[in-house]
Design an enzyme around this catalytic site. Structure first.
Site, short mmCIF file in Angstrom:
data_model
loop_
_atom_site.label_atom_id
_atom_site.label_comp_id
_atom_site.label_asym_id
_atom_site.label_seq_id
_atom_site.Cartn_x
_atom_site.Cartn_y
_atom_site.Cartn_z
N GLU A 129 0.82 -1.23 0.00
CA GLU A 129 0.00 0.00 0.00
C GLU A 129 0.84 1.26 0.00
OE1 GLU A 129 -2.62 2.06 -0.76
OE2 GLU A 129 -3.81 0.45 0.11
N GLY A 134 2.02 7.55 -0.77
CA GLY A 134 2.18 7.68 0.69
C GLY A 134 1.00 7.17 1.48
N ILE A 136 -2.19 7.68 1.07
CA ILE A 136 -3.48 7.51 0.37
C ILE A 136 -3.72 6.02 0.08
CG2 ILE A 136 -4.75 8.01 -1.76
CD1 ILE A 136 -3.19 10.60 -2.03
N GLY A 187 12.20 14.97 4.59
CA GLY A 187 12.11 13.50 4.49
C GLY A 187 11.24 13.02 3.34
N GLU A 190 13.57 10.78 -2.31
CA GLU A 190 14.28 9.50 -2.35
C GLU A 190 15.75 9.73 -2.00
OE1 GLU A 190 12.66 6.44 -3.08
OE2 GLU A 190 11.05 7.85 -2.72
N ASP A 201 10.35 8.21 -10.17
CA ASP A 201 9.57 7.68 -9.03
C ASP A 201 8.08 7.66 -9.39
OD1 ASP A 201 9.36 7.06 -6.01
OD2 ASP A 201 8.00 8.75 -6.29
N LYS A 205 5.53 4.30 -9.73
CA LYS A 205 4.21 4.20 -9.10
C LYS A 205 3.12 3.96 -10.15
CE LYS A 205 5.63 7.12 -5.25
NZ LYS A 205 5.93 8.49 -4.85
P1 NAP Z 1 15.69 6.40 4.37
O1 NAP Z 1 15.22 7.47 5.28
O2 NAP Z 1 16.87 6.67 3.51
O3 NAP Z 1 16.00 5.11 5.27
C1 NAP Z 1 16.55 3.94 4.75
C2 NAP Z 1 16.84 2.97 5.90
O4 NAP Z 1 17.24 1.73 5.35
C3 NAP Z 1 17.94 3.43 6.83
O5 NAP Z 1 17.62 3.06 8.16
C4 NAP Z 1 19.17 2.63 6.35
O6 NAP Z 1 20.08 2.30 7.39
C5 NAP Z 1 18.52 1.36 5.84
N1 NAP Z 1 19.24 0.75 4.72
C6 NAP Z 1 19.37 1.25 3.45
N2 NAP Z 1 20.05 0.38 2.66
C7 NAP Z 1 20.34 -0.68 3.45
C8 NAP Z 1 21.03 -1.90 3.23
N3 NAP Z 1 21.55 -2.20 2.05
N4 NAP Z 1 21.14 -2.78 4.27
C9 NAP Z 1 20.61 -2.48 5.48
N5 NAP Z 1 19.93 -1.33 5.75
C10 NAP Z 1 19.81 -0.45 4.74
O7 NAP Z 1 14.53 5.92 3.39
P2 NAP Z 1 12.97 6.17 3.54
O8 NAP Z 1 12.66 7.55 3.06
O9 NAP Z 1 12.48 5.75 4.88
O10 NAP Z 1 12.40 5.20 2.39
C11 NAP Z 1 12.35 3.81 2.58
C12 NAP Z 1 11.53 3.18 1.46
O11 NAP Z 1 10.20 3.69 1.50
C13 NAP Z 1 12.02 3.45 0.03
O12 NAP Z 1 11.72 2.34 -0.78
C14 NAP Z 1 11.18 4.65 -0.39
O13 NAP Z 1 11.04 4.74 -1.80
C15 NAP Z 1 9.87 4.28 0.25
N6 NAP Z 1 8.97 5.40 0.52
C16 NAP Z 1 9.43 6.51 1.15
C17 NAP Z 1 8.55 7.54 1.47
C18 NAP Z 1 9.00 8.80 2.16
O14 NAP Z 1 8.19 9.71 2.31
N7 NAP Z 1 10.25 8.91 2.59
C19 NAP Z 1 7.20 7.41 1.13
C20 NAP Z 1 6.76 6.24 0.49
C21 NAP Z 1 7.66 5.24 0.20
P3 NAP Z 1 20.86 3.44 8.24
O15 NAP Z 1 19.81 4.10 9.07
O16 NAP Z 1 21.85 2.71 9.07
O17 NAP Z 1 21.47 4.37 7.22
N1 HSE Z 2 10.11 10.41 -2.74
C1 HSE Z 2 8.74 10.05 -2.76
C2 HSE Z 2 7.90 11.28 -3.01
C3 HSE Z 2 8.33 9.40 -1.47
O1 HSE Z 2 8.43 12.39 -2.88
O2 HSE Z 2 6.73 11.14 -3.34
C4 HSE Z 2 6.93 8.85 -1.50
O3 HSE Z 2 6.84 7.76 -2.35
#
Ligand code: NAP
Ligand code: HSE
Length: 431
Positions: A129, A134, A136, A187, A190, A201, A205
């Site tokens: 989901e 995000g 939604i 935050g 990507e 991105d 999606k």
């Molecule tokens: P982030 O803040 O960069 O966090 C990534 C986390 O994963 C960190 O804790 C990092 O460890 C860990 N990590 C990364 N590569 C790793 C590896 N090879 N082995 C072990 N740990 C690893 O990323 P995020 O923004 O939370 O996004 C995470 C996922 O959700 C992505 O697929 C992104 O596209 C998706 N997403 C993000 C959002 C958003 O708003 N940010 C929204 C929807 C979907 P460390 O803490 O030690 O560096």
């Molecule tokens: N980087 C993505 C965005 C996170 O800005 O929409 C949510 O998928």
């Protein structure tokens, strides 16, 4: 009932957002699922780093993916991003008989079919989901709530970072770089922000949504994608003067059994709801042949909204597991492999267009551009020329009636080859 034990891969924006929700809303989550849910192990790159959000006394950090594959984990929640390590972890988790929840649209766009096939062969849930828009609930909406509809059209603002940048450039006149930096600090972006600003991105999606809406696999490499780096403050201003906002839109529709899809900056009439979607918000408009048009609107990026969607998947899995006979439909099409999409060739698409030509200010130039357009059956709806007296470089902006994409490509090729043209023509479709 036994506690559902989570192995969390990633403790960044989304992972820590999820942990916070699980902690703060524990009571309501237990009352809705009938089960305690606990994070037991967290995979990160740096296990020694101090974290701002606590994970609970019984949980531990690790840097070894094998620690998520043992008997003490029921569900692997992949929130680390990237493709290779995430693909390996999810594959191994499914092979070990673990259900998986992920927010990783990049991975699903590239390797979804192989992972769904593996999950189906094992009778496991692979839920996602949070991978689109995000907070939604668009995946659940397409997979279940609109399951009885033929989806005629899907239009979305699917990237919070790009929408934040365009909103800040439009409303607060921020420059691109400053707005991107703010989106990163909040935050939303990507790890590699090129994915956000170059439209990839959004493309990831859209591929996920096309599967859910049409039951077809649309190869990522065949999707026309343009990002927002070509959108200047000047274009935002011209669009405003004509009563439009520029948005990064993902669009898909069915035309005579073929799917037409694209990601590109698009002019949207300022009175449309989509034009009013600001900041990190996303929106998805779906037209079903039975339900008619519906629109979902909410935060498309950020730890709490995305964590909310991840938690919803974990709770859905939990309810499924509580049922006497658990079965998981991951794609909404009964877990059978999805056939490839029959794709409408790019040149056959039809749309209204915005053009900005940068030309030398001398007699006859405007007329010759208009003549080229007429020769290719492109009819001008509105025009503006902002020439200073004796200026050598003037923008000429045309808004057109509906025109075929092949004709649009051809006139750009011709006009960009003229000696009076000083810079490549900028053009965007109009919704
Ligand atoms: P982030 O803040 O960069 O966090 C990534 C986390 O994963 C960190 O804790 C990092 O460890 C860990 N990590 C990364 N590569 C790793 C590896 N090879 N082995 C072990 N740990 C690893 O990323 P995020 O923004 O939370 O996004 C995470 C996922 O959700 C992505 O697929 C992104 O596209 C998706 N997403 C993000 C959002 C958003 O708003 N940010 C929204 C929807 C979907 P460390 O803490 O030690 O560096
Ligand atoms: N980087 C993505 C965005 C996170 O800005 O929409 C949510 O998928």
């Amino acid at each position: 009932m036994k506690t559902l034990r989570l192995g969390l891969a990633g403790f960044g924006t989304v992972g820590s957002g999820l942990a916070k929700i699980l902690h703060e809303n524990r009571e309501i989550i237990v009352s809705r699922t009938g089960r305690e849910i606990a994070i037991t192990t967290v995979l990160v790159r740096d296990a020694a780093r101090k974290r701002a959000v606590p994970i609970g006394a019984e949980a531990r950090f690790t840097t070894n993916p094998d620690d998520l594959l043992g008997e003490d984990i029921d569900v692997v929640v992949e929130l680390m991003g990237g493709v290779d390590a995430a693909r390996s972890l999810i594959t191994r988790a499914l092979e070990s008989g673990k259900h998986v929840v992920t927010a990783n649209k990049h991975l699903l766009a590239l390797h979804g079919p192989e992972l769904f096939a593996l999950a189906a062969s094992k009778g496991l849930g692979l839920f996602y989901e949070a991978s689109v828009a995000g907070g939604i609930p668009i995946v659940q909406t397409l997979r279940e709530s609109l399951g009885a509809n033929r989806i005629e059209r899907l239009t979305g603002i699917l990237n919070g970072t790009a929408n934040y940048i365009l909103s800040e450039m439009t409303t607060n006149h921020l420059d691109f770089g400053t707005a991107l930096k703010q989106a990163q600090d909040l935050g939303y972006a990507e790890a590699d922000p090129m994915l956000d600003i170059e439209g990839f991105d959004t493309a990831h999606k859209l591929v996920v949504l096309i599967r859910l809406a049409y039951g077809r696999d649309f190869p990522l490499g065949k999707l026309p994608v343009r990002g927002i780096t070509q959108v200047s403050g000047q274009d935002i201003q011209f669009a405003r003067e004509f009563g439009y906002r520029i948005k990064l839109l993902a669009q898909a529709r069915e035309v005579d059994g073929k799917i037409e899809a694209s990601v590109q900056p698009t002019l949207v009439k300022h009175t449309y709801l989509l034009a009013r979607v600001g900041g990190n918000y996303n929106a998805v408009r779906v037209e079903g042949n039975a339900v008619g048009p519906i629109m979902l609107h909410g935060q498309g990026a950020g730890g709490a909204p995305t964590g909310s969607a991840v938690m919803a998947d974990i709770m859905a899995l939990c309810r499924g597991l509580n049922a006497p006979c658990a079965s998981f439909d991951n794609t909404g099409f009964g877990n059978t492999p999805l056939p490839p999409a029959d794709i409408l060739p790019k040149g056959e698409g039809v749309s209204m267009h915005y053009f900005r030509f940068s030309v030398t200010d001398k007699p006859g130039v405007l007329a010759s551009i208009a003549h080229t357009m007429a020769e290719h059956d492109i009819s001008i709806a509105q025009a503006v020329q902002k020439g200073e007296h004796q200026s050598s470089d003037v923008p000429i902006v045309f808004l057109t009636h509906k025109a075929r994409q092949s004709a649009v490509d051809e006139i750009i090729r011709i006009i960009d080859g003229l000696s009076v043209t000083l810079r490549p023509t900028v053009h965007f479709p109009i919704l």
